[in-house]
Design a protein around this motif. Sequence first.
Motif, PDB file in Angstrom:
ATOM      1  N   GLN A 123       0.829  -1.200   0.000  1.00 29.46           N
ATOM      2  CA  GLN A 123       0.000   0.000   0.000  1.00 29.46           C
ATOM      3  C   GLN A 123       0.869   1.259   0.000  1.00 29.46           C
ATOM      4  OE1 GLN A 123      -0.296  -2.704   1.919  1.00 29.46           O
ATOM      5  NE2 GLN A 123      -2.369  -2.979   2.672  1.00 29.46           N
ATOM      6  N   TYR A 124       1.950   1.237   0.777  1.00 28.89           N
ATOM      7  CA  TYR A 124       2.839   2.397   0.839  1.00 28.89           C
ATOM      8  C   TYR A 124       3.580   2.604  -0.484  1.00 28.89           C
ATOM      9  CZ  TYR A 124       2.085   2.509   5.923  1.00 28.89           C
ATOM     10  OH  TYR A 124       1.541   2.587   7.182  1.00 28.89           O
ATOM     11  N   ILE A 125       3.979   1.523  -1.121  1.00 30.68           N
ATOM     12  CA  ILE A 125       4.641   1.646  -2.424  1.00 30.68           C
ATOM     13  C   ILE A 125       3.674   2.257  -3.430  1.00 30.68           C
ATOM     14  CG2 ILE A 125       5.610   0.366  -4.380  1.00 30.68           C
ATOM     15  CD1 ILE A 125       6.822  -1.576  -2.279  1.00 30.68           C
ATOM     16  N   LYS A 126       2.433   1.795  -3.411  1.00 35.14           N
ATOM     17  CA  LYS A 126       1.427   2.397  -4.301  1.00 35.14           C
ATOM     18  C   LYS A 126       1.241   3.877  -3.999  1.00 35.14           C
ATOM     19  CE  LYS A 126      -1.985  -0.602  -6.160  1.00 35.14           C
ATOM     20  NZ  LYS A 126      -3.371  -1.054  -6.096  1.00 35.14           N
ATOM     21  N   GLY A 127       1.298   4.234  -2.724  1.00 35.04           N
ATOM     22  CA  GLY A 127       1.109   5.621  -2.315  1.00 35.04           C
ATOM     23  C   GLY A 127       2.238   6.546  -2.736  1.00 35.04           C
ATOM     24  N   ILE A 128       3.390   5.998  -3.059  1.00 37.37           N
ATOM     25  CA  ILE A 128       4.528   6.814  -3.490  1.00 37.37           C
ATOM     26  C   ILE A 128       4.261   7.442  -4.842  1.00 37.37           C
ATOM     27  CG2 ILE A 128       6.950   6.740  -4.248  1.00 37.37           C
ATOM     28  CD1 ILE A 128       7.332   4.455  -2.146  1.00 37.37           C
ATOM     29  N   GLY A 129       3.668   6.672  -5.739  1.00 38.45           N
ATOM     30  CA  GLY A 129       3.446   7.174  -7.094  1.00 38.45           C
ATOM     31  C   GLY A 129       4.776   7.529  -7.722  1.00 38.45           C
ATOM     32  N   THR A 130       4.930   8.795  -8.098  1.00 40.58           N
ATOM     33  CA  THR A 130       6.192   9.279  -8.679  1.00 40.58           C
ATOM     34  C   THR A 130       6.830  10.345  -7.795  1.00 40.58           C
ATOM     35  OG1 THR A 130       5.067  10.968  -9.991  1.00 40.58           O
ATOM     36  CG2 THR A 130       5.384   8.807 -11.029  1.00 40.58           C
ATOM     37  N   ASN A 131       6.322  10.495  -6.570  1.00 45.35           N
ATOM     38  CA  ASN A 131       6.771  11.553  -5.670  1.00 45.35           C
ATOM     39  C   ASN A 131       8.061  11.159  -4.950  1.00 45.35           C
ATOM     40  OD1 ASN A 131       6.891  12.947  -2.949  1.00 45.35           O
ATOM     41  ND2 ASN A 131       5.237  14.095  -3.942  1.00 45.35           N
ATOM     42  N   ARG A 132       9.123  11.909  -5.190  1.00 45.27           N
ATOM     43  CA  ARG A 132      10.432  11.633  -4.615  1.00 45.27           C
ATOM     44  C   ARG A 132      10.418  11.698  -3.090  1.00 45.27           C
ATOM     45  NH1 ARG A 132      13.847  14.879  -2.933  1.00 45.27           N
ATOM     46  NH2 ARG A 132      15.954  14.248  -2.487  1.00 45.27           N
ATOM     47  N   LYS A 134       7.946  11.231  -1.010  1.00 41.31           N
ATOM     48  CA  LYS A 134       7.227  10.077  -0.458  1.00 41.31           C
ATOM     49  C   LYS A 134       8.110   8.836  -0.494  1.00 41.31           C
ATOM     50  CE  LYS A 134       2.539  11.619  -1.433  1.00 41.31           C
ATOM     51  NZ  LYS A 134       1.288  11.330  -2.163  1.00 41.31           N
ATOM     52  N   PHE A 135       8.917   8.713  -1.546  1.00 39.33           N
ATOM     53  CA  PHE A 135       9.829   7.578  -1.600  1.00 39.33           C
ATOM     54  C   PHE A 135      10.878   7.671  -0.494  1.00 39.33           C
ATOM     55  CE2 PHE A 135      13.911   5.802  -2.561  1.00 39.33           C
ATOM     56  CZ  PHE A 135      13.575   4.457  -2.598  1.00 39.33           C
ATOM     57  N   ILE A 136      11.425   8.855  -0.267  1.00 41.04           N
ATOM     58  CA  ILE A 136      12.425   9.049   0.792  1.00 41.04           C
ATOM     59  C   ILE A 136      11.821   8.655   2.148  1.00 41.04           C
ATOM     60  CG2 ILE A 136      13.891  10.733   2.000  1.00 41.04           C
ATOM     61  CD1 ILE A 136      14.864  10.121  -0.862  1.00 41.04           C
ATOM     62  N   ASN A 137      10.576   9.052   2.386  1.00 39.19           N
ATOM     63  CA  ASN A 137       9.891   8.665   3.622  1.00 39.19           C
ATOM     64  C   ASN A 137       9.734   7.145   3.722  1.00 39.19           C
ATOM     65  OD1 ASN A 137       9.657  11.315   4.433  1.00 39.19           O
ATOM     66  ND2 ASN A 137       7.577  11.539   3.660  1.00 39.19           N
ATOM     67  N   PHE A 138       9.420   6.512   2.595  1.00 39.61           N
ATOM     68  CA  PHE A 138       9.299   5.060   2.566  1.00 39.61           C
ATOM     69  C   PHE A 138      10.641   4.401   2.896  1.00 39.61           C
ATOM     70  CE2 PHE A 138       9.595   1.000   0.260  1.00 39.61           C
ATOM     71  CZ  PHE A 138       8.562   0.313   0.859  1.00 39.61           C
ATOM     72  N   ALA A 139      11.714   4.918   2.336  1.00 36.60           N
ATOM     73  CA  ALA A 139      13.052   4.377   2.611  1.00 36.60           C
ATOM     74  C   ALA A 139      13.383   4.509   4.099  1.00 36.60           C
ATOM     75  CB  ALA A 139      14.096   5.087   1.755  1.00 36.60           C
ATOM     76  N   ASN A 140      13.029   5.637   4.696  1.00 33.59           N
ATOM     77  CA  ASN A 140      13.259   5.825   6.135  1.00 33.59           C
ATOM     78  C   ASN A 140      12.433   4.838   6.960  1.00 33.59           C
ATOM     79  OD1 ASN A 140      15.029   7.934   5.612  1.00 33.59           O
ATOM     80  ND2 ASN A 140      13.444   9.492   5.809  1.00 33.59           N
TER      81      ASN A 140
END
Length: 156
Positions: A123-132, A134-140
Amino acid sequence: MNRYQGQTGNGYQRQRSNGSKQAAILEAEEIPADYVESAERVMRGLGTEGDNGTLRFKLTTSKIRNIFSMVTDIYNVESRRREPELKQESISALQKMRVRILYDAGREKDAVKSFVEAAHLLQYIKGIGTNREKFINFANYMEALVAYHRYLGGDD
């Protein structure tokens, strides 16, 4: 809040009109602002109490680190950039990572699938979309999951 389309009392599946079961479509979600606390809750929920007070996990260190490795490969590219959107190669790598996580979760339902579902990774990966950002937050968030897994007693 219902996180799964068509969720019923029988888990994350719904009945088709012909009686067969169909997996529900996972909805995109935002990484919580308190992602460190969220990671702690996820990892504590997945562990079982060991003899010496540490938790024991079905999820091995190598499995969680394999997922984290895919994240860090993208992070190493995106952390040096300032544009708001992910590079096309990062978007492709993120999609490949999602497929790999699905495959691993399907192969090891007790360990990997339980982790993926509890951590809401898909769900979080889907929520990233193309937003950099959001991806950084996911990596954290992934880093926090790995850290809590190790801190609480996760081992191979």
